[in-house]
Design a protein around this motif. Structure first.
Motif, PDB file in Angstrom:
ATOM      1  N   UNK A 204       0.838  -1.190   0.000  1.00 24.19           N
ATOM      2  CA  UNK A 204       0.000   0.000   0.000  1.00 24.19           C
ATOM      3  C   UNK A 204       0.878   1.247   0.000  1.00 24.19           C
ATOM      4  N   UNK A 205       0.523   2.225  -0.860  1.00 24.52           N
ATOM      5  CA  UNK A 205       1.217   3.505  -0.869  1.00 24.52           C
ATOM      6  C   UNK A 205       0.678   4.353   0.279  1.00 24.52           C
ATOM      7  N   UNK A 206       1.583   4.826   1.157  1.00 23.20           N
ATOM      8  CA  UNK A 206       1.136   5.597   2.325  1.00 23.20           C
ATOM      9  C   UNK A 206       1.746   6.994   2.374  1.00 23.20           C
ATOM     10  N   UNK A 207       2.590   7.317   1.418  1.00 21.39           N
ATOM     11  CA  UNK A 207       3.204   8.641   1.423  1.00 21.39           C
ATOM     12  C   UNK A 207       3.919   8.916   0.125  1.00 21.39           C
ATOM     13  N   UNK A 208       4.202  10.196  -0.121  1.00 28.69           N
ATOM     14  CA  UNK A 208       4.884  10.579  -1.350  1.00 28.69           C
ATOM     15  C   UNK A 208       3.921  10.695  -2.518  1.00 28.69           C
ATOM     16  N   UNK A 209       4.413  10.408  -3.699  1.00 28.94           N
ATOM     17  CA  UNK A 209       3.607  10.564  -4.925  1.00 28.94           C
ATOM     18  C   UNK A 209       2.824   9.279  -5.194  1.00 28.94           C
ATOM     19  N   UNK A 210       1.775   9.138  -4.391  1.00 28.16           N
ATOM     20  CA  UNK A 210       0.997   7.899  -4.381  1.00 28.16           C
ATOM     21  C   UNK A 210       0.201   7.700  -5.667  1.00 28.16           C
ATOM     22  N   UNK A 211      -0.357   8.770  -6.233  1.00 28.18           N
ATOM     23  CA  UNK A 211      -1.178   8.639  -7.432  1.00 28.18           C
ATOM     24  C   UNK A 211      -0.357   8.102  -8.595  1.00 28.18           C
ATOM     25  N   UNK A 212       0.840   8.662  -8.777  1.00 31.69           N
ATOM     26  CA  UNK A 212       1.701   8.198  -9.870  1.00 31.69           C
ATOM     27  C   UNK A 212       2.072   6.717  -9.689  1.00 31.69           C
ATOM     28  N   UNK A 213       2.268   6.314  -8.444  1.00 29.82           N
ATOM     29  CA  UNK A 213       2.601   4.907  -8.186  1.00 29.82           C
ATOM     30  C   UNK A 213       1.417   3.998  -8.492  1.00 29.82           C
ATOM     31  N   UNK A 214       0.246   4.315  -7.943  1.00 27.45           N
ATOM     32  CA  UNK A 214      -0.905   3.423  -8.106  1.00 27.45           C
ATOM     33  C   UNK A 214      -1.356   3.337  -9.566  1.00 27.45           C
ATOM     34  N   UNK A 215      -1.187   4.428 -10.342  1.00 25.56           N
ATOM     35  CA  UNK A 215      -1.545   4.381 -11.761  1.00 25.56           C
ATOM     36  C   UNK A 215      -0.775   3.286 -12.486  1.00 25.56           C
ATOM     37  N   UNK A 216       0.488   3.101 -12.115  1.00 28.87           N
ATOM     38  CA  UNK A 216       1.310   2.086 -12.764  1.00 28.87           C
ATOM     39  C   UNK A 216       1.170   0.723 -12.078  1.00 28.87           C
ATOM     40  N   UNK A 217       1.042   0.734 -10.759  1.00 26.27           N
ATOM     41  CA  UNK A 217       0.991  -0.524 -10.012  1.00 26.27           C
ATOM     42  C   UNK A 217      -0.224  -1.367 -10.389  1.00 26.27           C
ATOM     43  N   UNK A 218      -1.358  -0.714 -10.613  1.00 27.89           N
ATOM     44  CA  UNK A 218      -2.589  -1.444 -10.893  1.00 27.89           C
ATOM     45  C   UNK A 218      -2.932  -1.533 -12.386  1.00 27.89           C
ATOM     46  N   UNK A 219      -2.063  -1.047 -13.225  1.00 26.82           N
ATOM     47  CA  UNK A 219      -2.328  -1.123 -14.667  1.00 26.82           C
ATOM     48  C   UNK A 219      -2.032  -2.534 -15.193  1.00 26.82           C
ATOM     49  N   UNK A 220      -2.995  -3.203 -15.821  1.00 30.77           N
ATOM     50  CA  UNK A 220      -2.739  -4.550 -16.352  1.00 30.77           C
ATOM     51  C   UNK A 220      -1.720  -4.553 -17.492  1.00 30.77           C
ATOM     52  N   UNK A 221      -1.524  -3.410 -18.139  1.00 33.02           N
ATOM     53  CA  UNK A 221      -0.580  -3.343 -19.252  1.00 33.02           C
ATOM     54  C   UNK A 221       0.870  -3.410 -18.784  1.00 33.02           C
ATOM     55  N   UNK A 222       1.086  -3.080 -17.500  1.00 36.47           N
ATOM     56  CA  UNK A 222       2.454  -3.121 -16.982  1.00 36.47           C
ATOM     57  C   UNK A 222       2.672  -4.254 -15.991  1.00 36.47           C
TER      58      UNK A 222
END
Length: 233
Positions: A204-222
């Motif tokens: 789980x992202x709890x700090x920093x640039x969380x949106x940029x991380x989750x966009x890539x972490x949950x993308x099925x293309x990556x």
């Protein structure tokens, strides 16, 4: 009664009286009891305090005597340290979406620990199809797989350039990475940092640039499949 007789009786009576007086005085001195002095009673508080202290010492263990809990280590069908040794290029990982996209491993940095709350493996490589890497600058990318208590948190995810991953605490890591925001020739132009926590439900992202991380972490293309690869080009 003659005078002589009277005197005689007086002489007999006086010694008798003196004898009685003498016996009475001596009897009193002999029979009088000595003054009684009682010994002081034992101190109840001293006995009670000693008893409590002894009981406490015997029944209450110190914290240093508590048994230490041993860490549980994961035992996977394939040990990631043997499956992905550092400095190797074992083959490819197919994309989870079932397309012909594949991630081809060129190098590995293995930081897996089966006993740690969180550990990871970093992959260096590029994208391609089943025949091999695309061989273009735009296809070069990195990937990372996190393990929680020694078990994989899903599959491997790609980030263009993973710059650093380091523990901030036993169950928390800080990850920095870079992305291209312009032409391929410009290289990495944006840099991000996120604090991640190992949660029973996953990273789980709890700090920093969380949106940029989750966009890539949950993308099925990556997202690419751990453990499915081969050595054929």
């Amino acid at each position: 009664m003659s005078r002589l007789t009277h005197i005689t009786r007086l002489l007999v009576a006086v010694p008798a009286g003196l004898a009685l007086a003498s016996c009475s005085t001596g009897g009193t001195d002999t029979a009088a009891p000595a003054p009684f002095t009682s010994a002081p009673a034992p101190s109840t508080s001293v006995v009670t305090t000693t008893s409590v202290e002894t009981t406490t010492s015997e029944e209450t263990p110190s914290s240093s005597e508590s048994p230490a809990q041993e860490a549980e280590c994961a035992a996977l069908p394939k040990d990631p340290r043997e499956q992905y040794p550092t400095g190797t290029a074992p083959g490819r990982m197919p994309n989870v979406d079932g397309t012909d996209y594949n991630y081809w491993i060129a190098d590995i940095e293995n930081h897996y620990d089966p006993c740690a709350p969180v550990s990871w493996i970093i992959f260096r490589g590029s994208l391609g199809d089943e025949r091999g890497p695309a061989g273009t600058g735009a296809s070069i990318t990195d990937g990372i797989a996190f393990y929680i208590n020694g078990k994989p948190d899903g599959e491997m995810r790609t980030f263009t350039s993973i710059e650093n991953v380091a523990l901030a605490s036993p169950d928390t890591v800080v990850m920095t990475w870079g992305e291209r925001t312009g032409a391929t020739a410009e290289g990495i132009t944006a840099h991000y940092s996120v604090t991640l926590e190992a949660d029973p439900g996953g990273i789980q992202a709890i700090g920093g640039e969380m949106l940029e991380f989750t966009d890539r972490w949950y993308s099925p293309y990556g997202m690419y499949m751990l453990g499915t690869y081969d050595l054929k080009f």
